[in-house]
Structure formats: structure tokens, C-alpha cells
Design an enzyme around this catalytic site. Structure first.
Site, mmCIF file in Angstrom:
data_model
loop_
_atom_site.group_PDB
_atom_site.id
_atom_site.type_symbol
_atom_site.label_atom_id
_atom_site.label_comp_id
_atom_site.label_asym_id
_atom_site.label_seq_id
_atom_site.Cartn_x
_atom_site.Cartn_y
_atom_site.Cartn_z
ATOM 1 N N SER A 133 0.844 -1.206 0.000
ATOM 2 C CA SER A 133 0.000 0.000 0.000
ATOM 3 C C SER A 133 0.875 1.250 0.000
ATOM 4 C CB SER A 133 -0.904 0.008 1.243
ATOM 5 O OG SER A 133 -1.721 -1.134 1.258
ATOM 6 N N GLN B 232 -23.654 -19.859 -0.862
ATOM 7 C CA GLN B 232 -24.764 -20.159 0.053
ATOM 8 C C GLN B 232 -25.961 -20.747 -0.710
ATOM 9 O OE1 GLN B 232 -24.086 -19.845 3.119
ATOM 10 N NE2 GLN B 232 -26.062 -20.388 4.015
ATOM 11 N N GLU C 3 -4.157 -3.599 -6.868
ATOM 12 C CA GLU C 3 -4.318 -2.247 -7.438
ATOM 13 C C GLU C 3 -4.969 -1.309 -6.408
ATOM 14 O OE1 GLU C 3 -4.976 -1.692 -11.526
ATOM 15 O OE2 GLU C 3 -4.078 -3.600 -12.091
HETATM 16 C C1 LIG Z 1 -2.676 -11.850 -6.974
HETATM 17 C C2 LIG Z 1 -1.969 -10.535 -6.863
HETATM 18 C C3 LIG Z 1 -1.504 -9.914 -8.001
HETATM 19 C C4 LIG Z 1 -0.821 -8.705 -7.916
HETATM 20 N N1 LIG Z 1 -0.309 -8.131 -9.052
HETATM 21 C C5 LIG Z 1 0.502 -7.042 -8.939
HETATM 22 C C6 LIG Z 1 1.192 -6.539 -10.085
HETATM 23 O O1 LIG Z 1 1.030 -7.033 -11.214
HETATM 24 N N2 LIG Z 1 2.058 -5.501 -9.914
HETATM 25 C C7 LIG Z 1 2.275 -4.923 -8.693
HETATM 26 O O2 LIG Z 1 3.066 -3.986 -8.614
HETATM 27 N N3 LIG Z 1 1.621 -5.379 -7.579
HETATM 28 C C8 LIG Z 1 0.753 -6.422 -7.684
HETATM 29 N N4 LIG Z 1 0.103 -6.908 -6.554
HETATM 30 C C9 LIG Z 1 0.366 -6.299 -5.248
HETATM 31 C C10 LIG Z 1 -0.824 -5.575 -4.658
HETATM 32 O O3 LIG Z 1 -1.051 -4.374 -5.346
HETATM 33 C C11 LIG Z 1 -0.565 -5.402 -3.152
HETATM 34 O O4 LIG Z 1 -0.729 -6.676 -2.566
HETATM 35 C C12 LIG Z 1 -1.507 -4.397 -2.525
HETATM 36 O O5 LIG Z 1 -1.188 -3.111 -2.963
HETATM 37 C C13 LIG Z 1 -1.454 -4.450 -1.007
HETATM 38 O O6 LIG Z 1 -0.133 -4.413 -0.525
HETATM 39 P P1 LIG Z 1 0.346 -5.497 0.553
HETATM 40 O O7 LIG Z 1 -0.046 -6.831 0.056
HETATM 41 O O8 LIG Z 1 1.770 -5.247 0.822
HETATM 42 O O9 LIG Z 1 -0.520 -5.187 1.838
HETATM 43 P P2 LIG Z 1 -0.205 -4.041 2.960
HETATM 44 O O10 LIG Z 1 0.041 -2.746 2.295
HETATM 45 O O11 LIG Z 1 0.814 -4.566 3.902
HETATM 46 O O12 LIG Z 1 -1.618 -3.978 3.684
HETATM 47 C C14 LIG Z 1 -2.012 -4.861 4.724
HETATM 48 C C15 LIG Z 1 -3.334 -4.348 5.296
HETATM 49 O O13 LIG Z 1 -3.154 -3.039 5.870
HETATM 50 C C16 LIG Z 1 -4.069 -2.136 5.258
HETATM 51 N N5 LIG Z 1 -3.466 -0.804 5.141
HETATM 52 C C17 LIG Z 1 -2.236 -0.473 4.667
HETATM 53 N N6 LIG Z 1 -2.063 0.842 4.644
HETATM 54 C C18 LIG Z 1 -3.212 1.391 5.111
HETATM 55 C C19 LIG Z 1 -3.675 2.719 5.318
HETATM 56 N N7 LIG Z 1 -2.915 3.799 5.023
HETATM 57 N N8 LIG Z 1 -4.927 2.901 5.815
HETATM 58 C C20 LIG Z 1 -5.704 1.838 6.095
HETATM 59 N N9 LIG Z 1 -5.335 0.559 5.909
HETATM 60 C C21 LIG Z 1 -4.101 0.327 5.429
HETATM 61 C C22 LIG Z 1 -4.374 -2.725 3.896
HETATM 62 O O14 LIG Z 1 -5.602 -2.238 3.369
HETATM 63 C C23 LIG Z 1 -4.432 -4.199 4.230
HETATM 64 O O15 LIG Z 1 -5.676 -4.527 4.762
HETATM 65 C C24 LIG Z 1 -0.625 -8.098 -6.641
HETATM 66 C C25 LIG Z 1 -1.133 -8.728 -5.494
HETATM 67 C C26 LIG Z 1 -1.789 -9.920 -5.586
HETATM 68 C C27 LIG Z 1 -2.290 -10.591 -4.322
#
Ligand SMILES: Cc1cc2nc3c(=O)[nH]c(=O)nc-3n(C[C@H](O)[C@H](O)[C@H](O)COP(=O)(O)OP(=O)(O)OC[C@H]3O[C@@H](n4cnc5c(N)ncnc54)[C@H](O)[C@@H]3O)c2cc1C
Length: 394
Positions: free
Chosen positions: A135, A342, A369
Site C-alpha cells: 500500500s 450459500q 491495485e
Molecule cells: C494476486 C496478486 C496480483 C498482484 N499483481 C501485482 C502486479 O502485477 N504488480 C504490482 O506492482 N503489484 C501487484 N500486486 C500487489 C498488490 O497491489 C498489493 O498486494 C496491494 O497493494 C497491497 O499491498 P500489501 O499486500 O503489501 O498489503 P499491505 O500494504 O501490507 O496492507 C495490509 C493491510 O493493511 C491495510 N493498510 C495499509 N495501509 C493502510 C492505510 N494507510 N490505511 C488503512 N489501511 C491500510 C491494507 O488495506 C491491508 O488490509 C498483486 C497482489 C496480488 C495478491
């Protein structure tokens, strides 16, 4: 009965039908097996390319179809109804790398990379996230250092959709110095290809859903990228990525609507057939209300998305409606697939029927995204950004 309240021209309906025919003939027979095997079918890239589905938003002058945003999203939904894994490949390819090169690429980059992407000779990927930067993508640490006619990149990109088969990857890396960090303004975009020395595909994720879409780490180990492959201006890469994700979110919303629609279509058919207590379960009001809510949510998500497509095609900013569209559609996908499981009862919980796959596929639309929490952050910020105070009439 139709939940399609948007007027489509005959040309738009033709493209919609072509995408539907393709999905039914080339994807539907294999979707369940590809999901079980977590298998990506490389031949799909050429087939999608031949239909123009990998150059939907690229002008005809660069070998694309030059479609408007609405037509693109309508076609994408048809693919997602049948196979959400293929839909994310098509969405990322069309919304992110191709659009980034089209918008910020040099003439030479367009010739060299955009044409093959638009023709489907090469698959595109987008590498922003890292293991410790999701994020908070601006916290990325992959470093690019200029060395003569090359940039040398070191770091690991995470979660790269289609990363195993991509021929062109837009990767974001820091070009600011370690002793003078410039936050988001220290990030640049690069056009990376897998034949560059120092490029390696790393860990492949074993996922809950979207199993036929390969998601991998990409390891850059002294990756040598020619200086000519810097995309646009140095230090603007984060801004490019964020602007592109506004468009990417429209594609993910279309994917989510496709998943929700599939859940509704399967549920309608099953509820009419399945009999308990001497009657079709569709005759129970409890089931009818679930179906009604699913239909309402699909129609509302689609209407907002199509309205957003019109905003984009007028050339107006879509940050706010794109975040709303993605948020609404992904929550619709999740609620519709939960209710579909369900409605199917025990049969919804086993792999004989498609709804358990739809349920697994839906979840990620609330994560990638930009998570749903981040979409709400974007929406709330935009409300203040446009009004300056929370009290004016919206
Ligand atoms: C199947 C898949 C395909 C993907 N494809 C791509 C791709 O092609 N290219 C690419 O670059 N990325 C890709 N991603 C990455 C994806 O964009 C990230 O997983 C996503 O942005 C979330 O980041 P994170 O997983 O590190 O979660 P984190 O950022 O660690 O978040 C963990 C939790 O904390 C919450 N959180 C974090 N910050 C805040 C905030 N400021 N306020 C409130 N809540 C917050 C989040 O909402 C979440 O619930 C992919 C992910 C998956 C699972």
C-alpha cells in the site's frame, strides 16, 4: 432480462460479442482445469493478440484497436465472466504497460515495445510492489544507479502478475541517491525485458484464487537496463504509476463485475433447478432476495463503471470515480460470490461447481491495485481535495 443499462453502439456490441465468443470457445472448457493445476496457457497470448484484445486502448497507428474505454471494459467483463485469471492478464496488459508507453514513451520506445504489445507478440507486466512496499508503494527500495549508457538496477519486485511470461515489464525503481532521498519524486520507471543481463524470475506465489494467473517475484541482480529504456522523465515514475493505476482500477472493476455476474448467472440457473421441500429453491423468498441483491449490485457497479469510462473518455480526471468503481465492484464480487456459495449449499463448497472458484477469485479484487481500505483513503482525500471543506454541496 438484461442488467446492461448502458447504450452500446452496434460496433461496441460486436466487440462485446467477439470477446464473449472467444471466452466461451477458448477459455470455458479449460478454466476449471487451469485453476486446479495453477496453469498459465502461453498460447492464449497469441490468440488474444490475433483478436486485438491485447491492444484495445492502443491507437490503430500503433497496431491497436483504438477502442474507447467503455468498449474495452465491456470486452474485459466478458472474459472475466468465464476466467478471472485471464481477465487480470488482459487488464494489466491493456491498462498499465501499454498505456504507460503510449503516454510517456519516446517514439523509439513506441516502435520497439508498444507495437509488439498491441499486436500480442509480447505480454506486458507492471512491477511496482515489493515485499516491504505494498500500500505504501513509495517506500520501494529497488535502486537504479546510472553507469555510462546503462542504469543498473538492484532489488526484488513482488506480486508481478504475468511476470513469468512477460516480454515487457514496466518497473519502478529509485533513482535518487541513498544520501539524498526524495520520497516519491526519487522514483523512475524503466522498460525492462527478460533478456537483459541480471534479470531473474523468483518465487512463484501459490495463491488462493486467480490460480491460472502466474504471480511472481522478479529479482534484479545488477540488472543492466539501457539508458534509452528510462520511461519519460527521471523522478516521475511514481506519478506515472499512480496515474496509470487510476486506469488499471477500471479494468479490475470490470473483472470484479464479471466475477459477480458469473456468480449471479450460475445461481439463477441452479436455484431454478434445485428442489427441496417439493419446490425449486428459487421459490423461497430467502433465495429470491439474495438473487435480487446480487442483481442490484451488479447493475449498480456496472452503471458507475460505465459512467466513469465516459468521464475518462471526455479527458476528465478519474481518480475519484475510478476508486469508487473499483471499491463498489470488488465488494459486489465478494458479496455475490459469498451468496452464490450459500445458494448452492454443500454443492457450493466443492469443486464440482464453479462458484467456489468464483469465491476464491473474487477476494483478490479487494486487495490488488489498491486495497479497499486504500480506495476509501483515496475517495476521502478527493472529497477534501475538490471541496476544500467537507461542508459544500456535492
Ligand atoms: C494476486 C496478486 C496480483 C498482484 N499483481 C501485482 C502486479 O502485477 N504488480 C504490482 O506492482 N503489484 C501487484 N500486486 C500487489 C498488490 O497491489 C498489493 O498486494 C496491494 O497493494 C497491497 O499491498 P500489501 O499486500 O503489501 O498489503 P499491505 O500494504 O501490507 O496492507 C495490509 C493491510 O493493511 C491495510 N493498510 C495499509 N495501509 C493502510 C492505510 N494507510 N490505511 C488503512 N489501511 C491500510 C491494507 O488495506 C491491508 O488490509 C498483486 C497482489 C496480488 C495478491
Amino acid at each position: 432480462m438484461t442488467l446492461h443499462f448502458t447504450h452500446l453502439t452496434s460496433e461496441q456490441r460486436e466487440i462485446q460479442q467477439a470477446a464473449r465468443d472467444f471466452a466461451r470457445a477458448e477459455l470455458a472448457p479449460y478454466t476449471a482445469q487451469w485453476d486446479r493445476d495453477a496453469y498459465f496457457e502461453p498460447a492464449l497470448v497469441q490468440k488474444l493478440g490475433e483478436l486485438g484484445l491485447l491492444g484495445m486502448l492502443v491507437p490503430e497507428t500503433f497496431d491497436g484497436l483504438g477502442l474507447d474505454t467503455l468498449t474495452y471494459l465491456v470486452a474485459l467483463e466478458e472474459i472475466a465472466v468465464v476466467d478471472a485469471s485471464v481477465a487480470v492478464m488482459v487488464s494489466v496488459h491493456n491498462s498499465l504497460p501499454t498505456q504507460m508507453i503510449l503516454r510517456w514513451g519516446s517514439d523509439e520506445q513506441k516502435e520497439r515495445y508498444l507495437r509488439p504489445l498491441a499486436r500480442g507478440e509480447k505480454l506486458g507486466a507492471f512491477a511496482l510492489s515489493e515485499p516491504d512496499a505494498g500500500s505504501d508503494a513509495a517506500a520501494l527500495t529497488t535502486q537504479a544507479v546510472r553507469d555510462g549508457e546503462c542504469w543498473v538496477l538492484n532489488g526484488t519486485k513482488a506480486w508481478v502478475s504475468s511476470g513469468t511470461h512477460a516480454g515487457v515489464i514496466i518497473a519502478m525503481a529509485r533513482t535518487d541517491r541513498a544520501d539524498h532521498r526524495r520520497g516519491p519524486r526519487g522514483i523512475s520507471s524503466f522498460i525492462v525485458t527478460p533478456d537483459m543481463p541480471g534479470f531473474r524470475v523468483g518465487k512463484k506465489e501459490d495463491k488462493m484464487g486467480l490460480r491460472a494467473s502466474p504471480t511472481v517475484q522478479l529479482v534484479f541482480d545488477n540488472l543492466r537496463v539501457p539508458a534509452a529504456n528510462l520511461l519519460g522523465e527521471e523522478g516521475h515514475g511514481f506519478s506515472y504509476a499512480m496515474q496509470s493505476l487510476d486506469n488499471g482500477r477500471l479494468g479490475i472493476a470490470a473483472q470484479a463485475i464479471g466475477i459477480a455476474r458469473a456468480a449471479l448467472e450460475h445461481s439463477l440457473a441452479y436455484a431454478a433447478e434445485r428442489r427441496q421441500f417439493g419446490q425449486a429453491i428459487a421459490d423461497f423468498e430467502a433465495i429470491q432476495f439474495k438473487l435480487a441483491d446480487m442483481a442490484k449490485n451488479v447493475a449498480a457497479s456496472r452503471a458507475l463503471l460505465h459512467a466513469t469510462a465516459a468521464v475518462k473518455d471526455r479527458g476528465d480526471p478519474v481518480t475519484l470515480p475510478a476508486a469508487m468503481s473499483k471499491l463498489l465492484a470488488s465488494e459486489t464480487a465478494m458479496s455475490a460470490t459469498r451468496e452464490a456459495v450459500q445458494i448452492f449449499g454443500g454443492y457450493g463448497y466443492v469443486t464440482d461447481y464453479p462458484v467456489e472458484r468464483l469465491f476464491r477469485d473474487a477476494k483478490v479484487t479487494e486487495i490488488y491495485e489498491g486495497t479497499s481500505e486504500i480506495q476509501r483513503v483515496v475517495i476521502a482525500r478527493q472529497l477534501y481535495a475538490t471541496s476544500g471543506s467537507a461542508t459544500h454541496v456535492i
